[in-house]
Write an enzyme that holds these catalytic residues in place. Structure first.
Site, PDB file in Angstrom:
ATOM      1  N   LEU A 214      13.754  25.604 -49.364  1.00  0.00           N
ATOM      2  CA  LEU A 214      13.934  23.994 -48.774  1.00  0.00           C
ATOM      3  C   LEU A 214      13.965  24.091 -46.649  1.00  0.00           C
ATOM      4  CD1 LEU A 214      17.689  23.118 -50.038  1.00  0.00           C
ATOM      5  CD2 LEU A 214      15.656  22.433 -51.031  1.00  0.00           C
ATOM      6  N   ASP A 215      12.822  22.891 -46.062  1.00  0.00           N
ATOM      7  CA  ASP A 215      12.786  23.433 -45.266  1.00  0.00           C
ATOM      8  C   ASP A 215      14.203  23.983 -44.408  1.00  0.00           C
ATOM      9  OD1 ASP A 215      10.269  22.848 -45.360  1.00  0.00           O
ATOM     10  OD2 ASP A 215      10.476  20.811 -45.780  1.00  0.00           O
ATOM     11  N   LYS A 216      13.710  24.079 -43.082  1.00  0.00           N
ATOM     12  CA  LYS A 216      14.393  24.190 -42.345  1.00  0.00           C
ATOM     13  C   LYS A 216      15.864  22.832 -42.124  1.00  0.00           C
ATOM     14  CE  LYS A 216      16.441  24.799 -37.482  1.00  0.00           C
ATOM     15  NZ  LYS A 216      14.930  25.090 -35.938  1.00  0.00           N
TER      16      LYS A 216
ATOM     17  N   ARG B 277       7.873  14.433 -47.280  1.00  0.00           N
ATOM     18  CA  ARG B 277       8.343  13.828 -46.356  1.00  0.00           C
ATOM     19  C   ARG B 277       6.857  13.453 -46.248  1.00  0.00           C
ATOM     20  NH1 ARG B 277       9.691  18.821 -42.266  1.00  0.00           N
ATOM     21  NH2 ARG B 277       9.707  17.574 -41.039  1.00  0.00           N
TER      22      ARG B 277
END
Length: 314
Positions: free
Chosen positions: A144-146, A245
């Site tokens: 997962l993205d930060k 996103r």
């Protein structure tokens, strides 16, 4: 694109499809391997990409059906240390551990960011983790993205890792995400299907492109509308970097708080994009049992949803 394992983990065979045919080797192969063009050019200069016995140059035009072997350099060893970082563990057994990752936590170490990651925490918590992704990403099956919160599954051994990776690739492991976006989405549901590649103007971003990218498919369903904002549930058919996103921004409904794709002031208090990995369903690699888990909304997104329902966002 098709990947064929050739024994050594650092070598990959790439089979050129219509999507890559006609592109320069440095462009097409970079997209297939999810590398920057400059990194791919360096590999080509070092003679690491061959078609049969012929070493490819950057300007070689890829042909449909080409079988290209790329030898990737071994990752530089990093001293990754266990750290006593609290983990929100949803489920754990001898094969897998399901965690609810906090927003702001990086998944695995990288140069310049060796501490405070999920991997550091897992190394402290677990005696064993799968070694398929090496010392930098032990146990990490997907990421997962930060600044995306939510549910992740990690593998404690190689057999579990392979099983889970295959399920994700075959789309039998299901993940859904909850997002808060700007704007009023008119359709109740839909499918976004595009090509995604590195943004030519900003290599840290991804972008929808007409050619030279990788297939990216996102399903979305509107859950609630609030005029200026919409809550949506997203399901990934593919797993490209920043996919949700990028796709929501492409539709004209960027995620609230997204610093890369919607750098606008927001009336809500959130550090990063309002995106949460909410549910995960998979088949247990040892027992064959079908398991389903849900990660509750983090406090910041819960407050956003509450304010929206109360009309407190102007």
């Amino acid at each position: 694109m098709e990947h064929i394992e050739n024994g050594a983990a650092e070598q990959q065979r790439l089979i050129i499809t219509e999507q890559e045919a006609g592109q320069r080797a440095d462009v097409g192969l970079a997209a297939m391997l999810e590398l920057t063009r400059s990194n791919m050019q360096k590999l080509l200069e070092e003679g690491r990409a061959v078609r049969g016995s012929k070493v490819l140059k950057s300007n070689y035009k890829l042909r449909l059906g080409d079988e290209i072997d790329v030898t990737l350099p071994e990752p530089q060893p990093l001293d990754v240390q266990p750290e006593n970082i609290p983990l929100d563990i949803i489920y754990e057994d001898e094969d897998v551990v399901v965690v609810n990752k906090a927003r702001g936590m990086v998944v695995h170490p990288a140069a310049g960011n060796l501490n405070g990651t999920l991997v550091n925490a897992l190394l402290y918590h677990c005696k064993n983790l799968s070694g398929i992704n090496g010392v930098i990403r032990p146990g990490i099956v997907h990421r997962l993205d930060k600044d995306t919160s939510g549910i992740m599954i990690c593998a404690k051994n190689d057999a579990a890792h392979l099983s889970l990776s295959q399920q994700i690739q075959a789309k039998t492991a299901q993940r859904t995400y909850l997002a808060v976006v700007r704007g009023n989405i008119k359709t109740d549901s839909g499918v976004i299907e595009t090509l995604i590649a590195r943004d030519k103007n900003d290599r840290k971003k991804m972008a929808v492109v007409k050619e030279g990218g990788r297939d990216a498919v996102t399903e979305y369903e509107v859950l609630e509308r609030f005029g200026k904002y919409t809550i949506v549930r997203c399901r990934l058919r593919t797993g490209r970097t920043h996919q949700i996103r990028v796709h929501m921004e492409y539709l004209g409904y960027p995620l609230v708080g997204d610093p890369k794709y919607s750098p606008m002031k927001t009336p809500f208090s959130i550090q990063g994009q309002a995106l949460h990995s909410q549910t995960l369903e998979f088949t247990h690699p040892r027992t064959g049992e079908r398991l389903s888990f849900e990660a509750p909304l983090p406090e910041d997104m819960h407050k956003i949803v509450t304010r929206l329902r109360l009309g407190q966002f102007n």
